[in-house]
Design a protein around this motif. Structure first.
Motif, short mmCIF file in Angstrom:
data_model
loop_
_atom_site.label_atom_id
_atom_site.label_comp_id
_atom_site.label_asym_id
_atom_site.label_seq_id
_atom_site.Cartn_x
_atom_site.Cartn_y
_atom_site.Cartn_z
N LEU A 187 1.73 13.47 -14.07
CA LEU A 187 2.18 12.48 -15.03
C LEU A 187 0.99 11.76 -15.67
O LEU A 187 -0.08 11.66 -15.08
CB LEU A 187 3.08 11.45 -14.35
CG LEU A 187 4.35 12.00 -13.71
CD1 LEU A 187 5.09 10.90 -12.97
CD2 LEU A 187 5.24 12.62 -14.76
N LEU A 188 1.19 11.26 -16.87
CA LEU A 188 0.14 10.50 -17.55
C LEU A 188 0.13 9.04 -17.11
O LEU A 188 -0.81 8.31 -17.42
CB LEU A 188 0.32 10.60 -19.06
CG LEU A 188 0.17 11.99 -19.65
CD1 LEU A 188 0.45 11.98 -21.14
CD2 LEU A 188 -1.21 12.55 -19.37
N ILE A 189 1.17 8.60 -16.42
CA ILE A 189 1.26 7.23 -15.93
C ILE A 189 0.37 7.11 -14.70
O ILE A 189 0.45 7.93 -13.79
CB ILE A 189 2.71 6.87 -15.58
CG1 ILE A 189 3.60 7.01 -16.79
CG2 ILE A 189 2.81 5.48 -14.99
CD1 ILE A 189 5.07 6.86 -16.49
N PRO A 190 -0.49 6.08 -14.63
CA PRO A 190 -1.33 5.91 -13.43
C PRO A 190 -0.47 5.68 -12.18
O PRO A 190 0.58 5.05 -12.24
CB PRO A 190 -2.16 4.67 -13.75
CG PRO A 190 -2.08 4.51 -15.23
CD PRO A 190 -0.79 5.09 -15.66
N GLY A 191 -0.96 6.17 -11.06
CA GLY A 191 -0.24 6.05 -9.80
C GLY A 191 0.09 4.62 -9.41
O GLY A 191 1.23 4.34 -9.00
N PRO A 192 -0.85 3.68 -9.52
CA PRO A 192 -0.52 2.30 -9.15
C PRO A 192 0.58 1.70 -10.02
O PRO A 192 1.38 0.90 -9.54
CB PRO A 192 -1.84 1.56 -9.34
CG PRO A 192 -2.89 2.61 -9.13
CD PRO A 192 -2.30 3.86 -9.70
N VAL A 193 0.65 2.08 -11.29
CA VAL A 193 1.71 1.57 -12.16
C VAL A 193 3.05 2.15 -11.70
O VAL A 193 4.06 1.43 -11.62
CB VAL A 193 1.44 1.92 -13.63
CG1 VAL A 193 2.61 1.54 -14.51
CG2 VAL A 193 0.17 1.23 -14.10
N LEU B 201 0.81 -1.21 0.00
CA LEU B 201 0.00 0.00 0.00
C LEU B 201 0.85 1.27 0.00
O LEU B 201 0.49 2.27 -0.62
CB LEU B 201 -0.96 0.00 1.19
CG LEU B 201 -2.09 -1.01 1.10
CD1 LEU B 201 -2.93 -0.99 2.38
CD2 LEU B 201 -2.97 -0.75 -0.11
N VAL B 202 1.97 1.24 0.69
CA VAL B 202 2.87 2.40 0.69
C VAL B 202 3.46 2.61 -0.70
O VAL B 202 3.57 3.75 -1.17
CB VAL B 202 3.99 2.24 1.74
CG1 VAL B 202 5.11 3.23 1.53
CG2 VAL B 202 3.41 2.41 3.14
N ALA B 203 3.79 1.53 -1.39
CA ALA B 203 4.30 1.66 -2.76
C ALA B 203 3.22 2.26 -3.66
O ALA B 203 3.50 3.15 -4.48
CB ALA B 203 4.75 0.30 -3.29
N GLN B 204 1.98 1.79 -3.52
CA GLN B 204 0.90 2.34 -4.34
C GLN B 204 0.65 3.81 -3.99
O GLN B 204 0.46 4.64 -4.87
CB GLN B 204 -0.38 1.54 -4.15
CG GLN B 204 -1.51 2.06 -5.01
CD GLN B 204 -2.78 1.25 -4.90
OE1 GLN B 204 -2.81 0.23 -4.21
NE2 GLN B 204 -3.82 1.70 -5.55
N LEU B 205 0.68 4.14 -2.71
CA LEU B 205 0.48 5.52 -2.29
C LEU B 205 1.58 6.42 -2.82
O LEU B 205 1.31 7.52 -3.31
CB LEU B 205 0.41 5.60 -0.77
CG LEU B 205 0.25 7.01 -0.19
CD1 LEU B 205 -1.09 7.61 -0.59
CD2 LEU B 205 0.40 6.98 1.32
N ALA B 206 2.82 5.95 -2.76
CA ALA B 206 3.93 6.75 -3.28
C ALA B 206 3.77 7.00 -4.78
O ALA B 206 4.02 8.11 -5.27
CB ALA B 206 5.25 6.04 -3.00
#
Length: 118
Positions: free
Chosen positions: A24-30, A9-14
């Motif tokens: 950015l155009l890249i989604p946060g979870p990616v 979850l911390v990686a996804q939040l970051a």
């Protein structure tokens, strides 16, 4: 397990915070997945912590498709009314993806020197 979920979850939040704050155009979870990959490469022991929980999540990944299936069933009338264009788009995009994939394969084979002449 709680530590592993916290790491994920911390990686996804970051990733989400980075993507939104930088526009950015890249989604946060990616982006978060990329951050997690870097963290796993830098700290190999982290993989042992996350492995069990990640395997459990991946084994139940099909549950994530339930909302999409419900959406399709809820809008069957719209899908039926637009069946022709949807089918045409599906068939054409599939054919285009196959053609582009084949052309890229041939191009890479020529660039690397591994072709049919061997």
């Amino acid at each position: 397990m709680i530590l592993a979920v916290l790491i994920l979850l911390v990686a996804q939040l970051a990733g989400e915070v980075t993507a939104r704050s930088l526009g950015l155009l890249i989604p946060g979870p990616v982006l978060g997945l990329v951050f997690l990959l870097v963290a796993l490469l830098v700290f190999p022991r982290l993989a042992d912590v996350v492995r069990g929980t990640a395997s459990g999540l991946l084994s139940h990944l099909s549950l994530l498709f339930v909302p999409a299936g419900v959406g399709v069933v809820a809008h069957l009338d719209v899908l039926g009314a637009n069946a022709g264009p949807l089918l045409a788009a599906l068939v054409l995009s599939t054919l285009l993806a196959i053609v582009v994939g084949a052309l890229v394969f041939v191009g890479v084979a020529r660039l690397t020197g591994s072709g049919a002449d061997e």
